[in-house]
Design an enzyme around this catalytic site. Sequence first.
Site, PDB file in Angstrom:
ATOM      1  N   ARG A  56      28.402 -55.616  64.663  1.00  0.00           N
ATOM      2  CA  ARG A  56      28.055 -54.205  64.430  1.00  0.00           C
ATOM      3  C   ARG A  56      27.048 -53.727  65.487  1.00  0.00           C
ATOM      4  O   ARG A  56      27.024 -52.566  65.876  1.00  0.00           O
ATOM      5  CB  ARG A  56      27.517 -54.026  62.996  1.00  0.00           C
ATOM      6  N   TYR A 109      37.374 -27.101  67.159  1.00  0.00           N
ATOM      7  CA  TYR A 109      38.357 -27.978  66.529  1.00  0.00           C
ATOM      8  C   TYR A 109      38.107 -27.982  65.014  1.00  0.00           C
ATOM      9  O   TYR A 109      36.951 -28.051  64.568  1.00  0.00           O
ATOM     10  CB  TYR A 109      38.220 -29.385  67.130  1.00  0.00           C
ATOM     11  N   ASP A 180      31.883 -31.322  73.890  1.00  0.00           N
ATOM     12  CA  ASP A 180      33.081 -32.075  73.531  1.00  0.00           C
ATOM     13  C   ASP A 180      34.043 -31.929  74.713  1.00  0.00           C
ATOM     14  O   ASP A 180      34.650 -30.884  74.913  1.00  0.00           O
ATOM     15  CB  ASP A 180      33.683 -31.491  72.236  1.00  0.00           C
ATOM     16  N   LYS A 205      42.404 -39.396  72.238  1.00  0.00           N
ATOM     17  CA  LYS A 205      43.244 -38.485  73.027  1.00  0.00           C
ATOM     18  C   LYS A 205      43.429 -39.026  74.451  1.00  0.00           C
ATOM     19  O   LYS A 205      43.999 -40.078  74.619  1.00  0.00           O
ATOM     20  CB  LYS A 205      42.638 -37.079  73.008  1.00  0.00           C
TER      21      LYS A 205
HETATM   22  N1  PLP Z   1      37.325 -33.163  69.237  1.00  0.00           N
HETATM   23  C1  PLP Z   1      38.515 -32.625  69.576  1.00  0.00           C
HETATM   24  C2  PLP Z   1      38.568 -31.565  70.623  1.00  0.00           C
HETATM   25  C3  PLP Z   1      39.684 -33.066  68.949  1.00  0.00           C
HETATM   26  O1  PLP Z   1      40.871 -32.510  69.272  1.00  0.00           O
HETATM   27  C4  PLP Z   1      39.596 -34.077  67.946  1.00  0.00           C
HETATM   28  C5  PLP Z   1      40.791 -34.564  67.226  1.00  0.00           C
HETATM   29  O2  PLP Z   1      41.839 -33.934  67.207  1.00  0.00           O
HETATM   30  C6  PLP Z   1      38.339 -34.596  67.631  1.00  0.00           C
HETATM   31  C7  PLP Z   1      37.230 -34.130  68.307  1.00  0.00           C
HETATM   32  C8  PLP Z   1      38.186 -35.658  66.586  1.00  0.00           C
HETATM   33  O3  PLP Z   1      38.624 -36.869  67.088  1.00  0.00           O
HETATM   34  P1  PLP Z   1      39.217 -38.069  66.186  1.00  0.00           P
HETATM   35  O4  PLP Z   1      40.489 -37.596  65.595  1.00  0.00           O
HETATM   36  O5  PLP Z   1      39.346 -39.186  67.148  1.00  0.00           O
HETATM   37  O6  PLP Z   1      38.196 -38.346  65.122  1.00  0.00           O
END
Ligand code: PLP
Length: 390
Positions: A56, A109, A180, A205
């Site tokens: 961890r 998002y 992000d 992604k």
């Molecule tokens: N940020 C963006 C722009 C996303 O498109 C996503 C998921 O679709 C996330 C964060 C969250 O990521 P995760 O699904 O890996 O938790």
Amino acid sequence: MKQASRTVHAGRGGKAGISGVPLAPDLSPAAVHVYTDLDEYDAVARGERPGHYYGRNSNTNRTMLEEAVAELEGAEAGVATASGMAALHLAILALAPKPATILAGRELYGGTLALLRQDLEPAGYEANLVDLADLESVLRGMESAGLVLVETITNPLCAVPDLEAIIEMAQRRDVPVLVDNTFASPVFCRPLELGATVVMHSVTKYLGGHSDLLAGVIVGSNPLMAAARTRSVRTGTPLGPFESWLALRGMRTLDVRMRRHSDNALALARAMRSMPGVAKVHHPLLEESPSFAVASRLLANGSGGMMAFDLEGGRAAVQRMMSRFQLVAFAASLGGVETTISYPEITSHRGLTPAERAELGVGPGTVRVSVGIEAPEDIVADFAHALGAA
Ligand code: PLP
């Protein structure tokens, strides 16, 4: 080193040239490491000696991934987590450990919006969501902001906020900026170089790139990442060894993938303008996009594989198109090598009312496309066929 070379070599710690070291990293699933000397264990646990003791706290594969992403984003350090959402939560707590007002874009998002509304606001935080294209409201919001949260490219309509202007406003007021950078990836945008405080990714992604893992990462300064790491250890959110290994393997081709995604998305966006039933195409590097000027400056080398379009005829027309696809798949994620579509009304934006969606420009005909790395002719042909152009 150029970014393309970094993506191939980042995180190796210069070990590639040592005799007997595997060129691809070994997978180390060990939950715990053995020590025969108490002082040695103590030194490792205090961070005074390199090594791992409990999974961890750290793991060989996770450390490699963290160092690699940090290198690509130009950061001192990184912390990898079990998903992008865990990374986002960790980053927010690192930058605003006590309840604060989070200034962010309206087009966040959906998962991020849910985290703000359903977890952070009940804990005393406030989400102030503004139109990031309106820099005057950003400036007004800055007065009460304890943290600014920006997505490099918004979801699903692919608007590009003026990150440089927003960061400059935040810096004048000493407000940290969390970016992000999932959609753009460090191939096309490196927000820390523009003055952002922390960058996060859903590694699920583009960084992973193959639709086969869930992971997240945050990168920033050593002190911020040290605090975030200990919080991640306390709350139990670190990324597992296999996902770390897979993510790093995927990342090795990030540069070539992103360039191909980007070229393909622009080719599809251009071709879609004249396809039957297409009312509007959303791509930040199309001349008619409201983001064109900002995107041409901020994402001068490409904007990745994301685009969207509005189809006349709403849900029924979208369903009809889907039933005719031969190559494109419907899948509620993005960033993989394969071209996929998502339908925001029932995926990323299902938590909003129709009126709220309409205010963001997301209608019943809005389709988001994650353009893959197939031959562009095949992608364009599949959409053309599905829309009845061929
Ligand atoms: N940020 C963006 C722009 C996303 O498109 C996503 C998921 O679709 C996330 C964060 C969250 O990521 P995760 O699904 O890996 O938790």
